[in-house]
Design a protein around this motif. Structure first.
Motif, PDB file in Angstrom:
ATOM      1  N   VAL A   1       0.874  -1.178   0.033  1.00  0.00           N
ATOM      2  CA  VAL A   1       0.032  -0.146   0.593  1.00  0.00           C
ATOM      3  C   VAL A   1       0.734   1.023   0.416  1.00  0.00           C
ATOM      4  CG1 VAL A   1      -2.216  -0.984   1.457  1.00  0.00           C
ATOM      5  CG2 VAL A   1       0.216   0.246   2.994  1.00  0.00           C
ATOM      6  N   PRO A   2       0.212   2.236  -0.491  1.00  0.00           N
ATOM      7  CA  PRO A   2       1.032   3.514  -0.349  1.00  0.00           C
ATOM      8  C   PRO A   2       1.451   3.496   1.394  1.00  0.00           C
ATOM      9  CG  PRO A   2      -0.904   3.669  -1.869  1.00  0.00           C
ATOM     10  CD  PRO A   2      -1.396   3.134  -0.844  1.00  0.00           C
ATOM     11  N   LEU A   3       3.125   4.422   0.848  1.00  0.00           N
ATOM     12  CA  LEU A   3       3.842   4.382   3.108  1.00  0.00           C
ATOM     13  C   LEU A   3       2.633   5.368   3.641  1.00  0.00           C
ATOM     14  CD1 LEU A   3       6.325   4.019   4.102  1.00  0.00           C
ATOM     15  CD2 LEU A   3       7.198   5.913   2.660  1.00  0.00           C
ATOM     16  N   THR A   4       2.599   6.304   3.136  1.00  0.00           N
ATOM     17  CA  THR A   4       1.516   6.981   3.793  1.00  0.00           C
ATOM     18  C   THR A   4       0.374   6.496   4.738  1.00  0.00           C
ATOM     19  OG1 THR A   4       0.417   7.880   1.806  1.00  0.00           O
ATOM     20  CG2 THR A   4       2.001   9.402   2.936  1.00  0.00           C
ATOM     21  N   GLN A   5       0.262   5.507   3.684  1.00  0.00           N
ATOM     22  CA  GLN A   5      -1.418   4.139   4.223  1.00  0.00           C
ATOM     23  C   GLN A   5      -0.825   3.859   5.372  1.00  0.00           C
ATOM     24  OE1 GLN A   5      -3.438   2.387   1.868  1.00  0.00           O
ATOM     25  NE2 GLN A   5      -4.871   1.172   3.437  1.00  0.00           N
ATOM     26  N   LEU A   6       0.824   2.873   5.251  1.00  0.00           N
ATOM     27  CA  LEU A   6       1.271   2.280   6.383  1.00  0.00           C
ATOM     28  C   LEU A   6       1.600   2.649   7.275  1.00  0.00           C
ATOM     29  CD1 LEU A   6       1.926  -0.486   5.998  1.00  0.00           C
ATOM     30  CD2 LEU A   6       4.420   0.230   4.925  1.00  0.00           C
ATOM     31  N   THR A   7       2.145   3.767   7.220  1.00  0.00           N
ATOM     32  CA  THR A   7       2.635   4.519   8.344  1.00  0.00           C
ATOM     33  C   THR A   7       1.732   4.968   9.640  1.00  0.00           C
ATOM     34  OG1 THR A   7       2.818   6.290   7.311  1.00  0.00           O
ATOM     35  CG2 THR A   7       5.104   5.010   7.103  1.00  0.00           C
ATOM     36  N   ALA A   8       0.718   5.349   8.541  1.00  0.00           N
ATOM     37  CA  ALA A   8      -0.916   5.985   9.046  1.00  0.00           C
ATOM     38  C   ALA A   8      -1.385   4.960  10.584  1.00  0.00           C
ATOM     39  CB  ALA A   8      -2.038   6.634   8.683  1.00  0.00           C
ATOM     40  N   ALA A   9      -1.299   3.603   9.382  1.00  0.00           N
ATOM     41  CA  ALA A   9      -1.678   2.698   9.752  1.00  0.00           C
ATOM     42  C   ALA A   9      -0.967   2.393  11.040  1.00  0.00           C
ATOM     43  CB  ALA A   9      -1.630   1.343   9.007  1.00  0.00           C
ATOM     44  N   ALA A  10       0.049   2.043  10.991  1.00  0.00           N
ATOM     45  CA  ALA A  10       2.011   2.183  12.338  1.00  0.00           C
ATOM     46  C   ALA A  10       1.013   2.892  13.363  1.00  0.00           C
ATOM     47  CB  ALA A  10       2.735   1.609  11.989  1.00  0.00           C
ATOM     48  N   ARG A  11       1.094   3.822  13.165  1.00  0.00           N
ATOM     49  CA  ARG A  11       0.900   4.911  14.834  1.00  0.00           C
ATOM     50  C   ARG A  11      -0.155   4.438  15.296  1.00  0.00           C
ATOM     51  NH1 ARG A  11       2.955   8.757  10.266  1.00  0.00           N
ATOM     52  NH2 ARG A  11       4.812   9.292  10.406  1.00  0.00           N
ATOM     53  N   LYS A  12      -1.576   4.604  13.975  1.00  0.00           N
ATOM     54  CA  LYS A  12      -2.531   3.723  14.987  1.00  0.00           C
ATOM     55  C   LYS A  12      -2.258   2.763  15.397  1.00  0.00           C
ATOM     56  CE  LYS A  12      -7.512   3.137  13.649  1.00  0.00           C
ATOM     57  NZ  LYS A  12      -8.325   2.982  12.677  1.00  0.00           N
ATOM     58  N   ASN A  13      -1.929   1.909  15.895  1.00  0.00           N
ATOM     59  CA  ASN A  13      -1.564   0.991  16.559  1.00  0.00           C
ATOM     60  C   ASN A  13      -0.282   0.972  17.812  1.00  0.00           C
ATOM     61  OD1 ASN A  13      -2.803  -1.815  15.356  1.00  0.00           O
ATOM     62  ND2 ASN A  13      -2.600  -0.501  13.606  1.00  0.00           N
ATOM     63  N   GLY A  14      -0.512   2.064  17.468  1.00  0.00           N
ATOM     64  CA  GLY A  14       0.985   2.606  18.825  1.00  0.00           C
ATOM     65  C   GLY A  14       2.368   2.250  18.685  1.00  0.00           C
ATOM     66  N   MET A  15       2.883   2.503  16.891  1.00  0.00           N
ATOM     67  CA  MET A  15       4.140   1.692  17.112  1.00  0.00           C
ATOM     68  C   MET A  15       4.853   3.093  16.598  1.00  0.00           C
ATOM     69  SD  MET A  15       3.325  -1.652  14.739  1.00  0.00           S
ATOM     70  CE  MET A  15       2.203  -2.756  15.188  1.00  0.00           C
ATOM     71  N   GLN A  16       6.314   3.224  16.149  1.00  0.00           N
ATOM     72  CA  GLN A  16       7.350   3.760  16.175  1.00  0.00           C
ATOM     73  C   GLN A  16       7.371   4.118  14.595  1.00  0.00           C
ATOM     74  OE1 GLN A  16      10.034   2.860  19.404  1.00  0.00           O
ATOM     75  NE2 GLN A  16       9.327   5.462  20.002  1.00  0.00           N
ATOM     76  N   THR A  17       7.608   4.676  13.800  1.00  0.00           N
ATOM     77  CA  THR A  17       7.623   5.039  11.976  1.00  0.00           C
ATOM     78  C   THR A  17       8.987   6.031  12.606  1.00  0.00           C
ATOM     79  OG1 THR A  17       6.649   6.684  11.872  1.00  0.00           O
ATOM     80  CG2 THR A  17       5.689   4.161  11.642  1.00  0.00           C
ATOM     81  N   THR A  18      10.450   5.837  11.254  1.00  0.00           N
ATOM     82  CA  THR A  18      11.361   6.008  11.335  1.00  0.00           C
ATOM     83  C   THR A  18      11.872   6.274  10.202  1.00  0.00           C
ATOM     84  OG1 THR A  18      12.398   5.919  13.913  1.00  0.00           O
ATOM     85  CG2 THR A  18      13.872   6.552  12.287  1.00  0.00           C
ATOM     86  N   THR A  19      12.186   7.197   9.620  1.00  0.00           N
ATOM     87  CA  THR A  19      12.459   7.104   7.893  1.00  0.00           C
ATOM     88  C   THR A  19      13.936   8.048   7.656  1.00  0.00           C
ATOM     89  OG1 THR A  19      10.350   7.621   7.380  1.00  0.00           O
ATOM     90  CG2 THR A  19      11.901   8.363   5.920  1.00  0.00           C
ATOM     91  N   ALA A  20      14.778   7.085   6.981  1.00  0.00           N
ATOM     92  CA  ALA A  20      16.507   7.770   6.844  1.00  0.00           C
ATOM     93  C   ALA A  20      16.425   8.005   4.906  1.00  0.00           C
ATOM     94  CB  ALA A  20      17.442   6.715   7.340  1.00  0.00           C
ATOM     95  N   SER A  21      17.088   8.676   4.182  1.00  0.00           N
ATOM     96  CA  SER A  21      17.124   8.595   2.708  1.00  0.00           C
ATOM     97  C   SER A  21      17.932   7.729   2.722  1.00  0.00           C
ATOM     98  CB  SER A  21      17.253   9.794   2.752  1.00  0.00           C
ATOM     99  OG  SER A  21      15.777  10.701   3.052  1.00  0.00           O
ATOM    100  N   ALA A  22      18.056   7.278   1.249  1.00  0.00           N
ATOM    101  CA  ALA A  22      19.251   6.554   1.160  1.00  0.00           C
ATOM    102  C   ALA A  22      20.203   7.527  -0.130  1.00  0.00           C
ATOM    103  CB  ALA A  22      18.820   5.347  -0.409  1.00  0.00           C
ATOM    104  N   THR A  23      21.076   7.081  -0.277  1.00  0.00           N
ATOM    105  CA  THR A  23      21.764   7.919  -1.530  1.00  0.00           C
ATOM    106  C   THR A  23      21.305   8.608  -2.960  1.00  0.00           C
ATOM    107  OG1 THR A  23      24.234   6.794  -1.092  1.00  0.00           O
ATOM    108  CG2 THR A  23      24.008   8.201  -2.708  1.00  0.00           C
TER     109      THR A  23
END
Length: 740
Positions: A249-271
């Motif tokens: 699914v789109p990343l925004t939907q996935l991270t929104a579902a994770a936060r809704k379930n009380g999880m932590q999200t962290t993003t790092a960029s590649a080269t």
């Protein structure tokens, strides 16, 4: 307590005792344990969460770093491919085509992520070149998911790019595959002549991400422009609103579902911002920490509970045993009550016992003044006994003497109303005192206990003023002593002061130790007579004591002056006699003191003191005779018990009794009537003669056991004393015994 319930029924039930012990266990052990456990769990959760977050961050950093390394490698490889003359040549024929394929095959093997390496030449847009030949452009675009892109509409526009580009491969069987397009130039700064296409296998990328994730509570997602390209299985996190195994699914939907379930999200960029790697991880939950805690420490709770219940059982049994023992020790009621339960009977027994004990206590309180009077009378007369006995007496009288010094004061009081606190022990800040009952002719004694030696008169003045004892004409103070066992000495001095002092209207306090020093040894008293008096009384010589007494009393009578305030000679004489009497009898002679207080004339005192001197000397003589008899018996016993020793001598006797040899020799002769050698020989011969007749032991053994070691010398000595040698003596004496 409910009405109608007895004390025993309420308190002595087993159920109630067990409940009280159980509640004690809960409040003393279990509740503190629970409080400590909760504190530990909260602290452990915080530590666990920090550790978990550190692990997740490290995993994200490792995955991003590895992906960056791969991207850097691809970009460098693309630059090398562009500068490779084999690939950049414009002359394409059979030989150069083979070299081109070999070169592409070599570069394709440089990275495990490359599934296919393709080159799109701008000069030949109809086909794509690879390590295994050329592909028709139309077929290759669809095969590797390069067609129908949303970024660059048009059939071939996708392949013309002046900067690196990431495209998600779209098509059947290409889910998760990626294409990285990099322009190729023959040299730095020149225009690109081709596009290098790296077709990356999505399964390989996902495997790389899976290898980076070591925990089951973390998900790594590879995305480009918020589009999920590759991810680990997010179904294992059990996210609500997302089904396990569903398409990305789109990343925004996935991270929104994770936060809704009380999880932590962290993003790092590649080269080059080609990709973003997002970590989605579960937070540490108290339930998990609690489960770990229970798994580790539940045995402690079980152990504490087991020990607690065991203690309850033991204490309960001991308490009931104690109750049973108490019931056995209590006297049974005089009248039995039918129909009463065991608890009610016990309650009645205890109540009866308590009432009887209270009656005893009341009687003891009523008798306390009499006990206290007896204790202080014994202190005044010197009948203190052993230290333990004295301590017991003071405890029974409920008297504490907290100060170091003691002074006895005598005074006359016609009635009890004259003074206060008679029979009471009064304690002040820096002193305490006790007023006794009359001890003769209305004389009373004050035992003053104080902290400083020189302030007895000031303290007495304070007592007289505070308690309004103005009706007392005079107080007679003995000397101050620093031991409770010497109170009788102060009493003797106070009595001597009273007997020999003529009070005046202007003076209220008379102190024995304040008499003028010249009066302590009056010139008219002969020191030799005083020494004879003391020696005669204490050594049991009545004649010497009476002669010295008559000489001293004659001097006292001659020097007596009715107008004199202090009769110093009488004071010294009375003190000498009372102290000598105490040394002999170890208690103050109360009848003598009362007799002296009742008779004030010189003639009466002469008769009383004369008889006292004679009684003291005779008592000392009797004691000396008993002591001498005991010493004589000890001497004989010592010689008899050591007579069998061959080395026993008079010097041992002298050393044992602490005497010189001449003194020991005279003492042995006085006691036994013989010299030491003769008496020792008699003892040994008597034992030998008895053993010769009564036993069949060899003569040598008998004489060795009796203190002799030379048989020949002993035989000669025995013959000279007895008239027969030892063997013949045995035969003759046994024959006489048979004839008898």
């Amino acid at each position: 307590m409910k009405p109608g319930k007895s004390l025993a029924q309420f308190f002595w039930r087993q159920k109630k005792i067990s409940t009280s012990y159980f509640l004690s266990l809960i409040f003393v052990f279990l509740i503190p344990f629970v409080i400590l456990a909760v504190s530990f769990l909260v602290f452990s959760e915080s530590i666990h969460q920090n550790n978990q977050q550190a692990v997740h961050t490290k995993t994200l950093d490792n995955a991003t770093s590895e992906l960056n390394d791969q991207l850097d490698h691809l970009l460098i490889a693309a630059q090398q491919i562009g500068m490779d003359t084999t690939i950049s040549t414009d002359d394409v024929h059979i030989d150069t085509a083979i070299d081109l394929q070999s070169a592409l095959a070599r570069y394709q093997l440089s990275s495990s992520l490359i599934d296919k390496l393709l080159v799109f030449y701008y000069r030949d847009p109809a086909q794509l070149y690879s390590s295994d030949g050329t592909y028709d452009i139309d077929a290759a675009l669809y095969k590797y998911g390069l067609a129908n892109t949303e970024k660059m509409p048009g059939k071939f526009q996708t392949l013309y790019t002046d900067k690196p580009l990431v495209l998600a491969a779209k098509g059947e069987g290409l889910n998760g595959d990626l294409n990285i397009l990099v322009p190729a130039a023959g040299s730095l700064g020149s225009a690109p002549y081709a596009t290098i296409i790296f077709h990356l296998n999505g399964s390989t990328i996902q495997h790389m991400l899976d290898q980076s994730v070591g925990a089951s509570d973390q998900l790594l997602v590879l995305a480009h422009d918020q589009q999920v390209l590759v991810s680990t299985d997010y179904g294992k996190l059990k996210l609500r609103d997302l089904a396990a195994g569903a398409a990305p699914v789109p990343l925004t939907q996935l991270t929104a579902a994770a936060r809704k379930n009380g999880m932590q999200t962290t993003t790092a960029s590649a080269t080059g911002d080609f990709f973003t790697v997002t970590s989605i991880a579960s937070k540490a939950h108290l339930a998990a920490v609690f489960g770990d805690f229970v798994g580790r420490y539940f045995w402690i709770l079980i152990l504490l509970g087991g020990i607690g219940f065991l203690c309850i059982h033991i204490l309960e049994r001991r308490q009931y045993q104690l109750i049973a023992d108490i019931e056995k020790k209590f006297p049974a009621p005089a009248t039995a009550s039918a129909g009463l339960s065991e608890q009610e009977q016990l309650q009645r027994t205890i109540t009866t016992y308590v009432q009887a004990h209270q009656t005893i206590e009341q009687q003891a309180l009523q008798q306390l003044p009499f006990v206290r009077e007896q204790v202080f009378q014994s202190l005044l007369t010197g009948r203190v006994g052993l230290p333990a006995d004295l301590t017991t007496k003071l405890q029974l009288a409920q008297v504490s003497l907290p100060f170091r010094f003691f002074t006895v004061v005598l005074f006359s009081a016609a009635t009890d109303e004259t003074v206060d606190h008679i029979g009471q022990f009064v304690i002040h800040t820096n002193f305490a005192y006790y007023v006794t009952a009359p001890i003769g002719n209305n004389q009373r004694a004050i035992v003053l206990n104080h902290g400083e030696r020189a302030n007895s008169q000031a303290l007495l003045s304070e007592i007289v003023t505070a308690d309004d004892w103005q009706g007392v004409a005079a107080f007679y103070l003995g000397g101050t002593v620093d031991s409770i066992r010497e109170i009788h000495t102060s009493f003797i001095q106070a009595a001597s002061c009273l007997l020999t002092t003529e009070p005046t209207p202007n003076q209220k306090f008379y102190i024995f130790r304040h008499l003028p020093k010249k009066a302590m040894t009056p010139a008219f008293l002969d020191t030799a007579d005083q020494l004879k008096l003391d020696t005669g009384m204490l050594n049991g010589n009545p004649q010497m004591a009476l002669a010295a007494f008559e000489d001293i009393f004659a001097a006292v009578r001659t020097a007596f002056d009715p107008d004199m305030q202090f009769d110093l000679g009488s004071a010294m004489l009375i003190t000498h006699i009372l102290q000598a009497d105490y040394q002999i009898h170890h208690r103050l002679n109360e009848p003598l003191l009362r007799n002296l207080l009742a008779n004030e004339s010189l003639a009466d005192r002469h008769l009383i003191l004369n008889q006292a001197v004679q009684d003291i000397a005779e008592a000392a003589l009797s004691q000396e005779k008993r002591i001498t008899a005991n010493k004589d018996a000890n001497l004989e016993q010592y010689i008899v018990s050591h007579a069998a020793s061959p080395d026993f001598s008079l010097s041992e006797v002298a050393d044992h009794f602490g005497l010189s040899l001449p003194h020991a020799s005279r003492w042995v002769k006085d006691v036994t009537g013989q010299t030491f050698t003769a008496y020792l020989q008699q003892l040994r011969f008597d034992r030998i003669k008895e053993a010769l007749v009564a036993t069949d032991a060899p003569i040598k053994d008998i004489i060795e056991q009796s203190g002799y070691y030379d048989l020949a010398n002993f035989t000669r000595k025995f013959r000279s004393v007895v008239g027969l040698p030892p063997g013949q003596y045995r035969t003759v004496m046994r024959q006489k015994g048979q004839d008898a």
